[in-house]
Design a protein around this motif. Structure first.
Motif, mmCIF file in Angstrom:
data_model
loop_
_atom_site.group_PDB
_atom_site.id
_atom_site.type_symbol
_atom_site.label_atom_id
_atom_site.label_comp_id
_atom_site.label_asym_id
_atom_site.label_seq_id
_atom_site.Cartn_x
_atom_site.Cartn_y
_atom_site.Cartn_z
ATOM 1 N N PHE A 164 0.837 -1.222 0.000
ATOM 2 C CA PHE A 164 0.000 0.000 0.000
ATOM 3 C C PHE A 164 0.863 1.261 0.000
ATOM 4 O O PHE A 164 0.478 2.288 0.527
ATOM 5 C CB PHE A 164 -0.939 -0.009 1.203
ATOM 6 C CG PHE A 164 -1.965 -1.119 1.192
ATOM 7 C CD1 PHE A 164 -2.444 -1.634 0.000
ATOM 8 C CD2 PHE A 164 -2.467 -1.631 2.370
ATOM 9 C CE1 PHE A 164 -3.394 -2.659 -0.025
ATOM 10 C CE2 PHE A 164 -3.421 -2.657 2.367
ATOM 11 C CZ PHE A 164 -3.879 -3.168 1.166
ATOM 12 N N LYS A 173 -4.537 4.766 7.494
ATOM 13 C CA LYS A 173 -4.346 3.435 8.094
ATOM 14 C C LYS A 173 -3.111 2.739 7.531
ATOM 15 O O LYS A 173 -2.350 2.115 8.278
ATOM 16 C CB LYS A 173 -5.578 2.569 7.826
ATOM 17 C CG LYS A 173 -6.753 2.877 8.732
ATOM 18 C CD LYS A 173 -7.866 1.909 8.387
ATOM 19 C CE LYS A 173 -9.047 2.056 9.319
ATOM 20 N NZ LYS A 173 -10.125 1.160 8.884
ATOM 21 N N GLN A 203 0.324 1.412 9.424
ATOM 22 C CA GLN A 203 0.905 0.067 9.312
ATOM 23 C C GLN A 203 2.391 0.179 8.934
ATOM 24 O O GLN A 203 3.235 -0.515 9.492
ATOM 25 C CB GLN A 203 0.177 -0.761 8.238
ATOM 26 C CG GLN A 203 -1.278 -1.069 8.526
ATOM 27 C CD GLN A 203 -1.477 -2.019 9.676
ATOM 28 O OE1 GLN A 203 -1.709 -1.607 10.812
ATOM 29 N NE2 GLN A 203 -1.351 -3.298 9.412
ATOM 30 N N LEU A 254 -3.510 -6.321 -6.002
ATOM 31 C CA LEU A 254 -4.360 -6.860 -4.941
ATOM 32 C C LEU A 254 -5.507 -5.908 -4.613
ATOM 33 O O LEU A 254 -6.113 -5.981 -3.536
ATOM 34 C CB LEU A 254 -3.541 -7.175 -3.682
ATOM 35 C CG LEU A 254 -3.092 -6.017 -2.803
ATOM 36 C CD1 LEU A 254 -2.745 -6.523 -1.414
ATOM 37 C CD2 LEU A 254 -1.941 -5.268 -3.409
ATOM 38 N N GLY A 255 -5.810 -5.005 -5.550
ATOM 39 C CA GLY A 255 -6.937 -4.102 -5.312
ATOM 40 C C GLY A 255 -6.636 -3.086 -4.230
ATOM 41 O O GLY A 255 -7.539 -2.613 -3.542
ATOM 42 N N ALA A 309 -8.418 -7.591 0.042
ATOM 43 C CA ALA A 309 -7.186 -6.868 0.355
ATOM 44 C C ALA A 309 -7.411 -5.396 0.655
ATOM 45 O O ALA A 309 -6.619 -4.772 1.349
ATOM 46 C CB ALA A 309 -6.198 -7.032 -0.795
ATOM 47 N N ARG A 310 -8.524 -4.842 0.161
ATOM 48 C CA ARG A 310 -8.745 -3.415 0.425
ATOM 49 C C ARG A 310 -8.923 -3.138 1.913
ATOM 50 O O ARG A 310 -8.846 -2.000 2.344
ATOM 51 C CB ARG A 310 -9.930 -2.887 -0.383
ATOM 52 C CG ARG A 310 -11.244 -3.580 -0.135
ATOM 53 C CD ARG A 310 -12.323 -3.050 -1.095
ATOM 54 N NE ARG A 310 -13.546 -3.830 -1.002
ATOM 55 C CZ ARG A 310 -13.769 -4.980 -1.631
ATOM 56 N NH1 ARG A 310 -12.815 -5.496 -2.381
ATOM 57 N NH2 ARG A 310 -14.908 -5.622 -1.510
ATOM 58 N N LEU A 358 -6.962 -4.617 4.193
ATOM 59 C CA LEU A 358 -5.746 -5.062 4.885
ATOM 60 C C LEU A 358 -4.878 -3.905 5.356
ATOM 61 O O LEU A 358 -3.739 -4.103 5.750
ATOM 62 C CB LEU A 358 -4.921 -5.985 3.982
ATOM 63 C CG LEU A 358 -5.606 -7.273 3.519
ATOM 64 C CD1 LEU A 358 -4.628 -8.149 2.766
ATOM 65 C CD2 LEU A 358 -6.195 -8.047 4.692
ATOM 66 N N ASN A 359 -5.427 -2.687 5.281
ATOM 67 C CA ASN A 359 -4.658 -1.570 5.834
ATOM 68 C C ASN A 359 -4.841 -1.490 7.352
ATOM 69 O O ASN A 359 -4.464 -0.520 7.988
ATOM 70 C CB ASN A 359 -4.992 -0.248 5.130
ATOM 71 C CG ASN A 359 -6.478 0.063 5.169
ATOM 72 O OD1 ASN A 359 -7.264 -0.686 5.752
ATOM 73 N ND2 ASN A 359 -6.868 1.170 4.568
ATOM 74 N N THR A 360 -5.424 -2.534 7.928
ATOM 75 C CA THR A 360 -5.480 -2.650 9.385
ATOM 76 C C THR A 360 -5.256 -4.105 9.744
ATOM 77 O O THR A 360 -5.495 -4.994 8.930
ATOM 78 C CB THR A 360 -6.842 -2.189 9.938
ATOM 79 O OG1 THR A 360 -6.849 -2.412 11.361
ATOM 80 C CG2 THR A 360 -7.999 -2.978 9.335
ATOM 81 N N SER A 361 -4.800 -4.366 10.967
ATOM 82 C CA SER A 361 -4.745 -5.758 11.416
ATOM 83 C C SER A 361 -5.611 -5.946 12.657
ATOM 84 O O SER A 361 -5.472 -6.920 13.377
ATOM 85 C CB SER A 361 -3.296 -6.212 11.647
ATOM 86 O OG SER A 361 -2.527 -5.204 12.196
ATOM 87 N N GLU A 394 -12.229 -5.098 13.255
ATOM 88 C CA GLU A 394 -12.476 -4.431 11.968
ATOM 89 C C GLU A 394 -12.470 -5.448 10.831
ATOM 90 O O GLU A 394 -13.301 -5.393 9.918
ATOM 91 C CB GLU A 394 -11.394 -3.384 11.693
ATOM 92 C CG GLU A 394 -11.701 -2.019 12.279
ATOM 93 C CD GLU A 394 -10.640 -1.019 11.841
ATOM 94 O OE1 GLU A 394 -10.581 -0.687 10.642
ATOM 95 O OE2 GLU A 394 -9.873 -0.577 12.719
ATOM 96 N N ARG A 443 -1.991 -14.030 3.770
ATOM 97 C CA ARG A 443 -2.483 -13.127 4.814
ATOM 98 C C ARG A 443 -3.078 -13.875 6.011
ATOM 99 O O ARG A 443 -4.042 -14.608 5.892
ATOM 100 C CB ARG A 443 -3.484 -12.133 4.211
ATOM 101 C CG ARG A 443 -4.726 -12.751 3.641
ATOM 102 C CD ARG A 443 -5.576 -11.744 2.870
ATOM 103 N NE ARG A 443 -4.932 -11.369 1.610
ATOM 104 C CZ ARG A 443 -5.576 -10.935 0.536
ATOM 105 N NH1 ARG A 443 -6.883 -10.785 0.547
ATOM 106 N NH2 ARG A 443 -4.927 -10.624 -0.561
ATOM 107 N N HIS A 456 -4.568 -12.433 8.152
ATOM 108 C CA HIS A 456 -5.823 -11.712 8.393
ATOM 109 C C HIS A 456 -7.027 -12.618 8.104
ATOM 110 O O HIS A 456 -8.095 -12.393 8.649
ATOM 111 C CB HIS A 456 -5.907 -10.471 7.504
ATOM 112 C CG HIS A 456 -4.684 -9.601 7.569
ATOM 113 N ND1 HIS A 456 -3.477 -10.004 7.068
ATOM 114 C CD2 HIS A 456 -4.494 -8.364 8.067
ATOM 115 C CE1 HIS A 456 -2.586 -9.049 7.261
ATOM 116 N NE2 HIS A 456 -3.168 -8.039 7.864
#
Lengths: 419, 166
Positions: free
Chosen positions: A65, A72, A76, A362-363, B22-23, B25-28, B32, B67, B69
């Motif tokens: 990203f 966010k 990370q 990966l979108g 994946a959109r 995955l900006n958090t773990s 959420e 992932r 996740h």
């Protein structure tokens, strides 16, 4: 033993290992990115180890990203950066120095033949092209390995894939691997090592080999691997940052399966939605209109891939109904593409050229699809919603087919443009 | 260990991009992530699933990305266990490492239907279908995996095995 068994034996200090055996093995390099490292870091802290096992053998590469797409994602990335500073991780790559992990590490000579590499990214299997055992694991595996320098493995059975015959024009590593996945299915190599061999592989350049091993995971494979040879030697000898060792499979080895392919019968190949195994010849898909083309990713973002696309698009324009995004995989590739005039060719053709990132594959960002939109991409997965809206579609191809499709506004081949 | 719950059915080759796109995955953050679990297949799944439910699916569950996740989102959504004909290997590792119980059983994968009430006897490897009055056998869990479960996951196992000192 196979090359895979020999590497695993050497790293677990055993004379011999056999398929099915559980071993603890020393790892030469551990990898994680901005998506997987934050979980690995929090698990590592739970272990309570006072230090990492070796600060020079952990590669942390924020590439998914990045450049940080939102708050966010930035947070990370900050976790990864702070950890790298605290533990003095020497292989942390900041934006501006980073590239897509699986292109960057071989390019920099940070993975070498004979290595055992684990990465919290499924495409870690890419490095098998160098004659290394490399496999994707989870974040918790990486956390444990960062503390101990070891990881547990079940020694996989190996499947041999033999390719012979001359490649057709524009057909390359991507077409061979898509064809293979189409043949055996997305779980055709589940838990197993895929060993690619044969005269066609012997003549295949390193970038084509990296593309093939990269997609071993799309057939469920634990790893993809190619026995190193003179092509490997000339690729690694000017890059390797560590000593390397060539292993080869014994001639009397028994493989779980053997598949043979006559490459003269393999045409330009495209994976249709929504599985990489759903392959068709590109020439049969001329009725499929497209909205977006992506050229890049750990599968096909190397200099040779950009050259192929540039040859096709030079002097032509991206179709008015299409947007084309080109993403060189590393800073070095970006710069070299600039020097060679490739970026000029893309911009002249009215394509967008991006800084290195995994981005749209990966979108994540840098080219997301709306509901009902369709893309052809040189990436590796076409699952539902992979590049954006759950009702968008992704077709997978090699760079030349993607570039030809950008010009045509539909899926097509370089031959249709007289190339 | 006995695991009893109501079943949600999914098909073959359920990949990590539909388990947790994946959109997100900006958090773990598990909570959420749980809000989007299985969104690629059923957009309302996170609202429908209840704590204690069980997923039963076909072959190659969890294929695709590495992932973690994916098991985290499933677990945080309240799913107690997954039964499949087979699991993709990185998902298999991740499930054990993060303490999500998973079971391989062709028979159970073929015969169990949506909304069936089932009970898994994890120690004996037996799956009982209360709705259909049937019983299926699960593949035995490898000894090393049992060791991981007994230790409480890979982090705890690593602590013990390597006597990590802080």
């Amino acid at each position: 033993m196979t090359i895979t068994e020999k590497i695993l034996a050497a790293h677990s200090v055993k004379e011999e290992v056999s398929p099915g055996e559980l071993i603890n093995a020393k790892v030469d390099l551990i990898l994680a990115n901005d998506v997987t490292a934050p979980i690995a870091i929090s698990e590592f802290k739970k272990i309570g180890s006072k230090d990492v096992f070796d600060r020079d053998r952990i590669a942390l590469i924020p590439d998914h990203f990045t450049p940080q797409k939102d708050i966010k994602a930035a947070e990370q990335c900050k976790i990864v950066r702070d950890f790298s500073r605290e533990y003095k991780i020497s292989l942390y790559f900041e934006v501006g120095r980073m590239g897509i992990e699986h292109v960057l590490l071989p390019e920099e000579g940070l993975v070498v033949p004979g290595d055992l590499v684990i990465g919290a990214d499924s495409h870690t299997c890419t490095y098998g092209a160098l004659g290394a055992f490399a496999t994707g694991v989870g974040s918790t595996d990486v956390a444990a390995a960062m503390a101990t320098g070891e990881c547990w493995f079940k020694v996989p059975e190996s499947i041999k894939f033999i390719y012979y015959g001359k490649l057709n024009k524009w057909v390359g590593g991507k077409d061979l691997i898509l064809h293979t996945i189409g043949d055996i299915g997305v779980d055709g190599a589940l838990y197993r090592a895929m060993e690619f061999d044969g005269e066609t592989i012997g003549a295949l350049s390193m970038h084509g080999r990296l593309t093939m091993c990269n997609m071993a995971i799309e057939a469920g494979g634990k790893s993809g691997i190619i026995v190193p040879d003179s092509i490997t030697e000339s690729y690694v000898n000017k890059r390797a940052k560590r000593l390397y060792k060539f292993y080869k499979s014994d001639s009397d080895v028994r493989y779980a399966e053997v598949h043979e392919y006559d490459c003269s019968k393999i045409s330009l190949t495209v994976s249709c939605p929504h599985l990489p195994s759903n392959v068709r010849p590109a020439a049969e898909l001329f009725e499929v209109s497209i909205d977006q083309v992506v050229i890049g990713s750990c599968t096909n973002g190397r200099l040779e891939d950009l050259r192929d696309a540039a040859i096709v698009i030079k002097g032509r324009k991206v179709n008015p109904n299409v947007r084309m995004v080109v993403i060189p995989a590393t800073q070095k590739i970006y710069r070299e593409a600039m020097k060679e005039g490739l970026l000029d060719i893309f911009i002249e053709a009215e394509a967008a050229v991006s800084t290195p990132t995994c981005g749209p594959c990966l979108g994540g960002h840098m080219g997301i699809l709306a509901k009902g939109e369709r893309a052809i991409a040189t990436t590796n997965r076409n699952f539902v919603g992979r590049m954006g809206h759950p009702e968008s579609e992704v077709y997978l191809s090699n760079p030349a087919v993607a570039a030809a499709s950008a010009v045509l506004g539909r899926i097509g081949t370089p031959e249709e443009l007289g190339l | 260990m006995l695991i009893r719950g109501r079943v949600w059915r999914f098909g073959n080759d359920v990949n990590t991009d539909v388990i947790i796109p994946a959109r997100y995955l900006n958090t773990s953050n598990p909570k959420e992530l749980a809000m989007h679990v299985m969104e690629g297949i059923d957009r309302d799944f996170s609202h429908k699933v209840k704590a204690g439910d069980i997923i039963v699916t076909g072959k190659n569950f969890g294929c695709g990305s590495s992932r973690e996740h994916a098991p985290i989102a499933i677990k945080a959504a309240g799913i107690q266990a997954i039964i499949a004909k087979s699991f993709a290997r990185i998902f298999y590792r991740n499930a054990f490492n993060t303490g999500l119980p998973i079971f391989e059983s062709s028979e159970a994968s073929e015969k169990i239907e949506e909304a069936d009430e089932i009970e898994i006897d994890a120690n004996r490897g037996v799956i009982k279908n209360m709705t259909r009055q049937e019983e299926y056998k699960a593949n035995p869990i490898p000894k090393f995996m049992q060791e991981l479960i007994a230790a409480g996951g890979l982090v705890e196992w690593t602590k013990k095995k390597f006597k990590v000192t802080s």
